[in-house]
Design an enzyme around this catalytic site. Structure first.
Site, short mmCIF file in Angstrom:
data_model
loop_
_atom_site.label_atom_id
_atom_site.label_comp_id
_atom_site.label_asym_id
_atom_site.label_seq_id
_atom_site.Cartn_x
_atom_site.Cartn_y
_atom_site.Cartn_z
CB THR A 1 48.40 39.98 32.33
OG1 THR A 1 49.42 39.60 33.25
CG2 THR A 1 48.01 38.74 31.54
CG ASP A 2 53.43 41.31 34.01
OD1 ASP A 2 52.49 40.56 34.34
OD2 ASP A 2 54.20 41.84 34.83
CD GLU A 3 50.35 36.61 35.86
OE1 GLU A 3 50.13 35.39 35.80
OE2 GLU A 3 49.93 37.33 36.78
CE1 TYR B 1 44.49 36.00 34.09
CE2 TYR B 1 46.82 36.09 34.65
CZ TYR B 1 45.64 36.73 34.33
OH TYR B 1 45.62 38.11 34.25
CE LYS C 1 44.11 38.78 30.29
NZ LYS C 1 42.82 39.54 30.25
#
Ligand code: NAD
Ligand code: TYD
Length: 347
Positions: free
Chosen positions: A125-127, A153, A157
């Site tokens: 994810t870009d997060e 989260y 990741k």
């Protein structure tokens, strides 16, 4: 070729399975999924009728079960979607995120080493890049942006990504990683912004917008993400990270207003509520590498995608009603029941 899709009973994994069945009709697809609260066999009902598809219930953190999966199925490719995926839940219960997202990824990587694999693809994810300021529209996440996470989260990741890269460097495992921006589309669990707002609006319930609704997300129609992953599997370079996004940044409040317009519902349904802890301000992907190296570009505009998504929820009421009538009610009460309401001027 045999492709194992972990987490395929969830939102993006489910869409990816349908994408594979359509675009790779010769391949055998095995979905391996623990059926957590977010996994839904109703999503895979049509796939179950396809002789090229098989569902295996199992947890990626269960080493014995994963090893059995590899020994029996002998996959050529693994695409790992299995994860705890909701930031708000990670704020409530971080340990589950560490277990599934980090330990589970480690178990899959070990099985790949032990049994051999043609490609391990990690859906990230870009997060993992953290957030960008709202007043710097010139800044974007590239593949070389530092990892700088905000939530349990995103930290889990990012940890998984590091593990994947370590297994490539140390054991020469043939891996790729994609880091995509926010997805939307059919089969999206109604705890996330877009499906939650559609479902609430359809029921004339309040739409809980965090803070002033000024946070920005970069939205991509889920089918475009599926296409990107398949291109990475087919043409991507082993050991590489690919950012996936379509330059479609919107504030949350503008997304909510678009949904209300599509449904012909009043803006009085909007309710501003207490902000998320540590709320990331802006995500924005620079997809140059995907475009220049793999020739990928999104095919669906936001206007089309949101219309199709709203229509899907309108015509698949049984799918979301089974979710919101179940255990999800307890989550909704916990998350929103006692949340402070805010007064905000319109932005
Ligand atoms: P989701 O929550 O809808 O689905 C997750 C799936 O994983 C569910 O079917 C669930 O049953 C399964 N699962 C959970 N724990 C498991 C375990 N221990 N073993 C086996 N299966 C398990 O998530 P999603 O939105 O489809 O996201 C899929 C992946 O894509 C995640 O890795 C997420 O981090 C990533 N991602 C999501 C987005 C997005 O906008 N939703 C954007 C970029 C990346
Ligand atoms: P979400 O769909 O949870 O995705 P993520 O936080 O992983 O990007 O949330 C998208 C944005 O919408 C985020 O800025 C938080 C906001 N949001 C609300 O304002 N209200 C809500 O009820 C939810 C679930 C999210």
């Amino acid at each position: 070729m045999k492709i194992v899709v972990t987490g395929g009973a969830g939102f993006i994994g489910g869409n990816f399975i349908y994408y594979l069945l359509e675009h790779r009709p010769e391949d055998e697809i095995v979905c391996y999924d623990a059926l957590s609260y977010a996994g839904n066999l109703e999503t895979l009902a049509a796939a179950m009728k396809n002789p090229k598809f098989k569902f295996v219930k199992g947890d990626i953190t269960n080493r014995t079960a994963v090893n059995t999966l590899f020994a029996v199925e002998k996959p050529d490719v693994i695409v790992n979607f299995a994860a705890e995926s909701h930031v708000d839940r990670s704020i409530e219960q971080p340990d589950l995120f560490l277990r599934t997202n980090i330990m589970g990824t480690g178990v899959l990587l070990d099985a790949c080493r032990q049994y051999g694999i043609g490609r391990y693809h990690q859906v990230s994810t870009d997060e993992v890049y953290g957030d960008l300021p709202l007043d710097r529209p010139d800044l974007f996440f590239t593949e070389t942006t530092n990892l700088h996470t905000s939530s349990p989260y995103s930290a889990s990741k990012a940890s998984a990504d590091l593990l994947v890269q370590a297994y490539h460097r140390t054991y020469d495992l043939p891996v790729t990683i994609s880091r995509c921006s926010n997805n939307y589309g059919p089969y999206h669990f109604p705890e996330k912004l877009i499906p939650l707002m559609i479902v609430n609006a359809l029921e004339d319930k309040k739409l809980p917008v965090y803070g002033a609704g000024a946070n920005v997300r970069d939205w991509l129609y889920v089918e475009d993400h599926c296409a990107a992953i398949l291109q990475i599997l087919e043409k991507g370079r082993v050991g590489e990270v690919y950012n996936v996004g379509g330059h479609n940044e919107r504030t949350n409040i503008s997304v909510v207003r678009t949904i209300l317009q599509e449904l012909g519902k009043p803006e009085s349904l909007i309710e501003y509520v207490a902000d998320r802890k540590g709320h990331d301000r802006r995500y924005a992907i620079d997809p140059t590498k995907m475009q220049e190296e793999l020739g990928w570009a999104p095919a669906t505009s936001f206007a089309d995608g949101i219309r199709r998504t709203v229509e899907w929820y309108r015509t698949h009421e049984a799918w979301w009603r089974h979710i919101i009538n179940g255990e999800y009610q307890n989550y909704y009460e916990r998350m929103y029941g006692h949340r402070a309401k805010l007064e905000y001027a319109r932005i």
